[in-house]
Design a protein around this motif. Sequence first.
Motif, mmCIF file in Angstrom:
data_model
loop_
_atom_site.group_PDB
_atom_site.id
_atom_site.type_symbol
_atom_site.label_atom_id
_atom_site.label_comp_id
_atom_site.label_asym_id
_atom_site.label_seq_id
_atom_site.Cartn_x
_atom_site.Cartn_y
_atom_site.Cartn_z
ATOM 1 N N LEU A 113 0.731 -1.079 -0.032
ATOM 2 C CA LEU A 113 -0.139 0.158 -0.249
ATOM 3 C C LEU A 113 0.974 1.120 0.526
ATOM 4 C CD1 LEU A 113 -3.055 0.179 1.899
ATOM 5 C CD2 LEU A 113 -1.874 2.516 1.735
ATOM 6 N N GLY A 114 2.018 1.386 1.113
ATOM 7 C CA GLY A 114 2.590 2.454 1.500
ATOM 8 C C GLY A 114 3.574 2.462 -0.672
ATOM 9 N N LYS A 115 4.445 1.625 -1.184
ATOM 10 C CA LYS A 115 4.312 1.794 -2.105
ATOM 11 C C LYS A 115 3.704 2.037 -3.261
ATOM 12 C CE LYS A 115 8.414 1.542 -4.796
ATOM 13 N NZ LYS A 115 9.028 2.378 -4.917
ATOM 14 N N THR A 116 2.434 1.681 -2.979
ATOM 15 C CA THR A 116 1.173 2.170 -4.134
ATOM 16 C C THR A 116 0.989 3.685 -4.392
ATOM 17 O OG1 THR A 116 0.066 0.240 -4.171
ATOM 18 C CG2 THR A 116 -0.764 2.163 -5.698
ATOM 19 N N TYR A 117 1.055 3.612 -3.138
ATOM 20 C CA TYR A 117 0.295 6.064 -2.700
ATOM 21 C C TYR A 117 1.661 6.519 -2.944
ATOM 22 C CZ TYR A 117 -0.347 9.916 0.156
ATOM 23 O OH TYR A 117 0.451 11.322 0.546
ATOM 24 N N SER A 118 3.118 6.033 -2.497
ATOM 25 C CA SER A 118 4.436 7.747 -2.922
ATOM 26 C C SER A 118 5.023 6.767 -4.531
ATOM 27 C CB SER A 118 5.861 5.905 -3.243
ATOM 28 O OG SER A 118 7.043 7.043 -3.053
ATOM 29 N N ASN A 119 4.333 5.518 -5.276
ATOM 30 C CA ASN A 119 3.969 5.280 -7.018
ATOM 31 C C ASN A 119 3.310 7.234 -7.550
ATOM 32 O OD1 ASN A 119 6.045 3.751 -7.097
ATOM 33 N ND2 ASN A 119 4.937 2.412 -7.358
ATOM 34 N N PHE A 120 1.910 6.966 -6.830
ATOM 35 C CA PHE A 120 0.706 8.021 -7.172
ATOM 36 C C PHE A 120 1.407 9.186 -7.462
ATOM 37 C CE2 PHE A 120 -2.385 10.552 -6.273
ATOM 38 C CZ PHE A 120 -3.393 10.563 -7.685
ATOM 39 N N LEU A 121 1.335 9.446 -6.146
ATOM 40 C CA LEU A 121 2.515 10.848 -5.666
ATOM 41 C C LEU A 121 4.073 11.109 -6.905
ATOM 42 C CD1 LEU A 121 3.356 11.256 -1.616
ATOM 43 C CD2 LEU A 121 0.789 11.951 -3.470
ATOM 44 N N GLU A 122 4.524 10.317 -6.534
ATOM 45 C CA GLU A 122 5.941 10.471 -8.013
ATOM 46 C C GLU A 122 5.024 10.209 -8.915
ATOM 47 O OE1 GLU A 122 10.378 8.524 -9.456
ATOM 48 O OE2 GLU A 122 8.707 7.857 -7.785
ATOM 49 N N VAL A 123 4.276 9.640 -9.781
ATOM 50 C CA VAL A 123 3.614 9.666 -11.050
ATOM 51 C C VAL A 123 3.075 11.027 -11.414
ATOM 52 C CG1 VAL A 123 2.422 8.698 -12.970
ATOM 53 C CG2 VAL A 123 3.939 7.198 -11.992
ATOM 54 N N ASN A 124 2.224 11.488 -10.527
ATOM 55 C CA ASN A 124 0.984 12.169 -11.034
ATOM 56 C C ASN A 124 2.082 13.841 -10.141
ATOM 57 O OD1 ASN A 124 -1.510 11.463 -11.987
ATOM 58 N ND2 ASN A 124 -1.064 9.618 -9.890
ATOM 59 N N ARG A 150 -9.943 15.604 3.427
ATOM 60 C CA ARG A 150 -8.666 15.870 1.972
ATOM 61 C C ARG A 150 -7.756 14.827 2.083
ATOM 62 N NH1 ARG A 150 -9.986 22.297 4.146
ATOM 63 N NH2 ARG A 150 -12.269 22.141 3.350
ATOM 64 N N GLU A 151 -6.865 14.682 3.239
ATOM 65 C CA GLU A 151 -5.725 13.565 3.459
ATOM 66 C C GLU A 151 -5.693 12.479 2.802
ATOM 67 O OE1 GLU A 151 -3.971 15.561 6.896
ATOM 68 O OE2 GLU A 151 -3.696 17.476 6.565
ATOM 69 N N ILE A 152 -6.791 11.806 3.027
ATOM 70 C CA ILE A 152 -6.527 10.603 1.830
ATOM 71 C C ILE A 152 -7.265 10.712 0.313
ATOM 72 C CG2 ILE A 152 -6.735 9.740 4.179
ATOM 73 C CD1 ILE A 152 -9.719 8.401 3.152
ATOM 74 N N HIS A 153 -7.460 11.851 0.699
ATOM 75 C CA HIS A 153 -7.988 12.010 -1.135
ATOM 76 C C HIS A 153 -7.160 10.602 -2.207
ATOM 77 C CE1 HIS A 153 -10.497 13.112 -4.309
ATOM 78 N NE2 HIS A 153 -9.585 13.365 -4.753
ATOM 79 N N ASP A 154 -5.804 11.352 -1.535
ATOM 80 C CA ASP A 154 -4.741 10.791 -3.126
ATOM 81 C C ASP A 154 -4.810 9.488 -3.004
ATOM 82 O OD1 ASP A 154 -4.726 13.556 -4.443
ATOM 83 O OD2 ASP A 154 -3.026 14.119 -3.087
ATOM 84 N N ILE A 155 -4.583 9.050 -0.913
ATOM 85 C CA ILE A 155 -4.619 7.582 -1.327
ATOM 86 C C ILE A 155 -5.678 6.438 -1.510
ATOM 87 C CG2 ILE A 155 -3.974 5.854 0.995
ATOM 88 C CD1 ILE A 155 -2.921 7.805 3.040
ATOM 89 N N SER A 156 -6.659 7.532 -1.145
ATOM 90 C CA SER A 156 -7.894 6.216 -2.232
ATOM 91 C C SER A 156 -7.800 6.652 -3.601
ATOM 92 C CB SER A 156 -8.679 7.732 -1.869
ATOM 93 O OG SER A 156 -10.019 7.806 -0.570
ATOM 94 N N HIS A 157 -7.404 7.689 -4.687
ATOM 95 C CA HIS A 157 -6.816 7.267 -5.711
ATOM 96 C C HIS A 157 -5.849 6.495 -5.977
ATOM 97 C CE1 HIS A 157 -8.433 10.722 -8.656
ATOM 98 N NE2 HIS A 157 -8.469 11.602 -7.238
ATOM 99 N N ALA A 158 -4.786 6.314 -4.775
ATOM 100 C CA ALA A 158 -4.021 5.282 -5.244
ATOM 101 C C ALA A 158 -4.714 3.715 -5.113
ATOM 102 C CB ALA A 158 -3.101 5.207 -4.073
ATOM 103 N N VAL A 159 -5.298 3.350 -3.827
ATOM 104 C CA VAL A 159 -6.036 2.025 -3.584
ATOM 105 C C VAL A 159 -6.836 1.674 -4.559
ATOM 106 C CG1 VAL A 159 -5.164 2.518 -1.576
ATOM 107 C CG2 VAL A 159 -6.869 2.907 -2.101
ATOM 108 N N LEU A 160 -7.603 2.404 -5.582
ATOM 109 C CA LEU A 160 -8.763 2.440 -5.952
ATOM 110 C C LEU A 160 -8.016 2.189 -6.926
ATOM 111 C CD1 LEU A 160 -11.541 4.255 -4.966
ATOM 112 C CD2 LEU A 160 -11.514 2.319 -4.104
ATOM 113 N N LEU A 161 -6.796 2.095 -7.992
ATOM 114 C CA LEU A 161 -6.271 2.646 -9.193
ATOM 115 C C LEU A 161 -6.551 3.156 -10.333
ATOM 116 C CD1 LEU A 161 -6.084 -1.413 -9.142
ATOM 117 C CD2 LEU A 161 -3.816 0.337 -8.705
ATOM 118 N N MET A 162 -6.729 4.636 -9.364
ATOM 119 C CA MET A 162 -7.586 5.271 -10.612
ATOM 120 C C MET A 162 -6.630 6.417 -10.782
ATOM 121 S SD MET A 162 -10.361 4.928 -11.660
ATOM 122 C CE MET A 162 -11.063 2.989 -11.413
#
Length: 251
Positions: A113-124, A150-162
């Motif tokens: 989960l943590g790596k997925t979130y990290s990748n999301f931040l980096e890619v976007n 507000r602060e988990i919104h990007d995590i939601s994007h990441a874990v939902l693969l959106m």
Amino acid sequence: MNSELKPFSEISAVRRFSAYKAFEEDYAKHHIFLSSFQRAALSVGSAIISLADPSRGDLIACLAETTSGNALVHCLNEMQKSSEGQRILKEKPRINTSTVDLSLLKDLPEGTLGKTYSNFLEVNNVTPDSRTPTRFIDDVEQAYVMQRYREIHDISHAVLLMPTTMLGEVTVKWVEALQTKLPMCIGGAIFGAARLRARQRKLYLDYYLRWAVNTGNNAKFLLGVYFEERWEQSLQDFHKEMNIVPLIPMS
């Protein structure tokens, strides 16, 4: 979750303690009391301008706060139904670069989960420090719930693969709207869909909308998830536990 990574969890615990104090201080610093007339005027004004210019994140945040009373009560009740949600409300963790060590997340194995979130931040090319502090919510518990949303919104994007495309944003908004009942999310889902281009609209109607409705109705309450304690958890196990069936297959 992997017990061999205990030192990482201990570091997170220290950061969470600091985060609790940080929210209390931020709330006192930024809170603005509004009369009923002021609240109504801000709601109408921010709604009109936000519809005309969706890039005005400050006004969207304002609209969310001035229209969210009953929805925040609902969110509080949902969070209090689980021990995990109760601890979030008690400890009031924050998600930003002073509370989450992004370098540690980046070094986690792929598929966590943590790596997925990290990748999301980096890619976007986004940062967790961009979230506006709550200002117009008088109840401190409800103010925290809005901040947490507000602060988990990007995590939601990441874990939902959106992704952060309009189609991805509208899809996540539907999931959030069904779970949180926040008027801002409902409006974003409906009016955002109207802005989709022809190809995105077809995908939305054929696949994404149905998936978002099913996920919003059937997944566990994401605001009640202590993501900071789950960075090492595999995303596959997380999906299974949360009753989420990804629309986009994991690579």
